[in-house]
Design a protein around this motif. Structure first.
Motif, PDB file in Angstrom:
ATOM      1  N   VAL A  31       0.831  -1.205   0.000  1.00 24.40           N
ATOM      2  CA  VAL A  31       0.000   0.000   0.000  1.00 24.40           C
ATOM      3  C   VAL A  31       0.869   1.259   0.000  1.00 24.40           C
ATOM      4  O   VAL A  31       0.527   2.256  -0.637  1.00 24.40           O
ATOM      5  CB  VAL A  31      -0.964   0.001   1.203  1.00 24.40           C
ATOM      6  N   ALA A  32       1.988   1.223   0.704  1.00 23.80           N
ATOM      7  CA  ALA A  32       2.864   2.397   0.806  1.00 23.80           C
ATOM      8  C   ALA A  32       4.321   1.997   0.540  1.00 23.80           C
ATOM      9  O   ALA A  32       5.157   2.037   1.443  1.00 23.80           O
ATOM     10  CB  ALA A  32       2.722   3.027   2.178  1.00 23.80           C
ATOM     11  N   PRO A  33       4.642   1.591  -0.695  1.00 23.98           N
ATOM     12  CA  PRO A  33       6.003   1.094  -0.965  1.00 23.98           C
ATOM     13  C   PRO A  33       7.104   2.122  -0.719  1.00 23.98           C
ATOM     14  O   PRO A  33       8.207   1.761  -0.339  1.00 23.98           O
ATOM     15  CB  PRO A  33       5.952   0.677  -2.431  1.00 23.98           C
ATOM     16  N   ALA A  34       6.811   3.397  -0.909  1.00 23.85           N
ATOM     17  CA  ALA A  34       7.842   4.416  -0.690  1.00 23.85           C
ATOM     18  C   ALA A  34       8.239   4.511   0.783  1.00 23.85           C
ATOM     19  O   ALA A  34       9.349   4.927   1.105  1.00 23.85           O
ATOM     20  CB  ALA A  34       7.348   5.775  -1.185  1.00 23.85           C
ATOM     21  N   GLN A  35       7.340   4.131   1.667  1.00 19.81           N
ATOM     22  CA  GLN A  35       7.612   4.185   3.105  1.00 19.81           C
ATOM     23  C   GLN A  35       8.110   2.852   3.654  1.00 19.81           C
ATOM     24  O   GLN A  35       8.342   2.724   4.849  1.00 19.81           O
ATOM     25  CB  GLN A  35       6.326   4.577   3.857  1.00 19.81           C
ATOM     26  N   ALA A  36       8.274   1.840   2.796  1.00 19.03           N
ATOM     27  CA  ALA A  36       8.500   0.469   3.256  1.00 19.03           C
ATOM     28  C   ALA A  36       9.965   0.073   3.424  1.00 19.03           C
ATOM     29  O   ALA A  36      10.240  -0.962   4.021  1.00 19.03           O
ATOM     30  CB  ALA A  36       7.829  -0.509   2.300  1.00 19.03           C
ATOM     31  N   ARG A 132      21.732   5.934   4.157  1.00 17.75           N
ATOM     32  CA  ARG A 132      21.106   6.988   4.948  1.00 17.75           C
ATOM     33  C   ARG A 132      19.646   7.085   4.556  1.00 17.75           C
ATOM     34  O   ARG A 132      19.270   6.828   3.424  1.00 17.75           O
ATOM     35  CB  ARG A 132      21.803   8.316   4.701  1.00 17.75           C
ATOM     36  N   PHE A 133      18.840   7.444   5.518  1.00 15.05           N
ATOM     37  CA  PHE A 133      17.421   7.693   5.285  1.00 15.05           C
ATOM     38  C   PHE A 133      17.096   9.014   5.936  1.00 15.05           C
ATOM     39  O   PHE A 133      17.312   9.176   7.141  1.00 15.05           O
ATOM     40  CB  PHE A 133      16.570   6.556   5.871  1.00 15.05           C
ATOM     41  N   PRO A 163      15.390  -5.225  -6.620  1.00 12.00           N
ATOM     42  CA  PRO A 163      14.600  -6.442  -6.853  1.00 12.00           C
ATOM     43  C   PRO A 163      14.814  -7.522  -5.789  1.00 12.00           C
ATOM     44  O   PRO A 163      13.890  -8.240  -5.436  1.00 12.00           O
ATOM     45  CB  PRO A 163      15.073  -6.919  -8.228  1.00 12.00           C
ATOM     46  N   ARG A 164      16.032  -7.636  -5.270  1.00 10.94           N
ATOM     47  CA  ARG A 164      16.270  -8.627  -4.209  1.00 10.94           C
ATOM     48  C   ARG A 164      15.467  -8.285  -2.947  1.00 10.94           C
ATOM     49  O   ARG A 164      14.899  -9.159  -2.316  1.00 10.94           O
ATOM     50  CB  ARG A 164      17.753  -8.714  -3.858  1.00 10.94           C
ATOM     51  N   LEU A 165      15.473  -7.005  -2.590  1.00 15.62           N
ATOM     52  CA  LEU A 165      14.689  -6.587  -1.428  1.00 15.62           C
ATOM     53  C   LEU A 165      13.202  -6.817  -1.687  1.00 15.62           C
ATOM     54  O   LEU A 165      12.482  -7.300  -0.820  1.00 15.62           O
ATOM     55  CB  LEU A 165      14.950  -5.109  -1.111  1.00 15.62           C
ATOM     56  N   HIS A 166      12.760  -6.498  -2.874  1.00 14.15           N
ATOM     57  CA  HIS A 166      11.343  -6.676  -3.219  1.00 14.15           C
ATOM     58  C   HIS A 166      10.971  -8.160  -3.226  1.00 14.15           C
ATOM     59  O   HIS A 166       9.878  -8.544  -2.791  1.00 14.15           O
ATOM     60  CB  HIS A 166      11.043  -6.043  -4.576  1.00 14.15           C
ATOM     61  N   ALA A 167      11.871  -9.023  -3.695  1.00 14.83           N
ATOM     62  CA  ALA A 167      11.593 -10.459  -3.784  1.00 14.83           C
ATOM     63  C   ALA A 167      11.441 -11.104  -2.413  1.00 14.83           C
ATOM     64  O   ALA A 167      10.804 -12.154  -2.278  1.00 14.83           O
ATOM     65  CB  ALA A 167      12.697 -11.163  -4.560  1.00 14.83           C
ATOM     66  N   MET A 168      11.990 -10.469  -1.378  1.00 16.54           N
ATOM     67  CA  MET A 168      11.868 -11.040  -0.030  1.00 16.54           C
ATOM     68  C   MET A 168      10.440 -11.004   0.462  1.00 16.54           C
ATOM     69  O   MET A 168      10.060 -11.731   1.354  1.00 16.54           O
ATOM     70  CB  MET A 168      12.763 -10.280   0.954  1.00 16.54           C
TER      71      MET A 168
END
Length: 169
Positions: A31-36, A132-133, A163-168
């Motif tokens: 729902v909020a991928p930018a914040q994930a 950094r964030f 993509p690796r982070l997303h695939a998790m």
């Protein structure tokens, strides 16, 4: 749920609750991928713990279901889930955890150092990636390797890391 062995119903109910938690978390990420980014990084090792322990229980309680749900990347999941089990692990001691970090540091040195063709530039090479964030340091490649079980090669290519982070999930 009806099973033959006492306690199996309880195990299956607990696994179902864990799955629902993971489902809610995955939904909030979509729902909020930018914040994930930060929550995924923080939760990954716990997700691996849930997956590993649930799969191990399913092999005992419902082997047919475990076979249907068999997952890939078992060694990576095992390493990542280990990061939340330092003090309740029956086999690993603090020296073993230190050995894990020494291995990660050495892998990073081999991957990132000595790559320049100009010997004078070698002192400028670094074997550590910093993230950094919003202007604050929140992770390093050593920590990410430990928690996410990523090899150092992944950090060289941002197109591969995403993509690796997303695939998790």
């Amino acid at each position: 749920m009806t099973t033959t062995a006492p306690g199996d119903d309880i195990a299956l109910a607990l696994i179902a609750e864990d799955i629902m938690f993971l489902r809610r978390f995955a939904h909030s990420v979509t729902v909020a991928p930018a914040q994930a980014v930060v929550p995924v990084f923080c939760m990954h090792n716990y997700m691996c713990l849930i997956i590993h322990e649930s799969y191990r229980a399913l092999r005992q309680v419902a082997p047919d279901l475990a076979d249907a749900l068999a997952y890939d990347c078992a060694p990576a999941i095992e390493r990542a889930r280990q990061s939340v089990k330092h003090y309740d692990d029956k086999y690993k001691e603090l020296d073993d955890v230190g050995a894990d970090f020494r291995r990660i540091i050495e892998e990073h040195r081999q991957e990132f150092l000595g790559n320049t063709w100009l010997p004078l530039a070698r002192p400028l090479e670094r074997d550590l990636v910093l993230w950094r964030f919003r202007g604050r340091l929140f992770s390093t490649s050593h920590t990410a390797s430990f928690f996410l079980a990523f090899p150092p090669q992944v950090f060289k290519n941002a197109d591969d890391l995403g993509p690796r982070l997303h695939a998790m999930l």
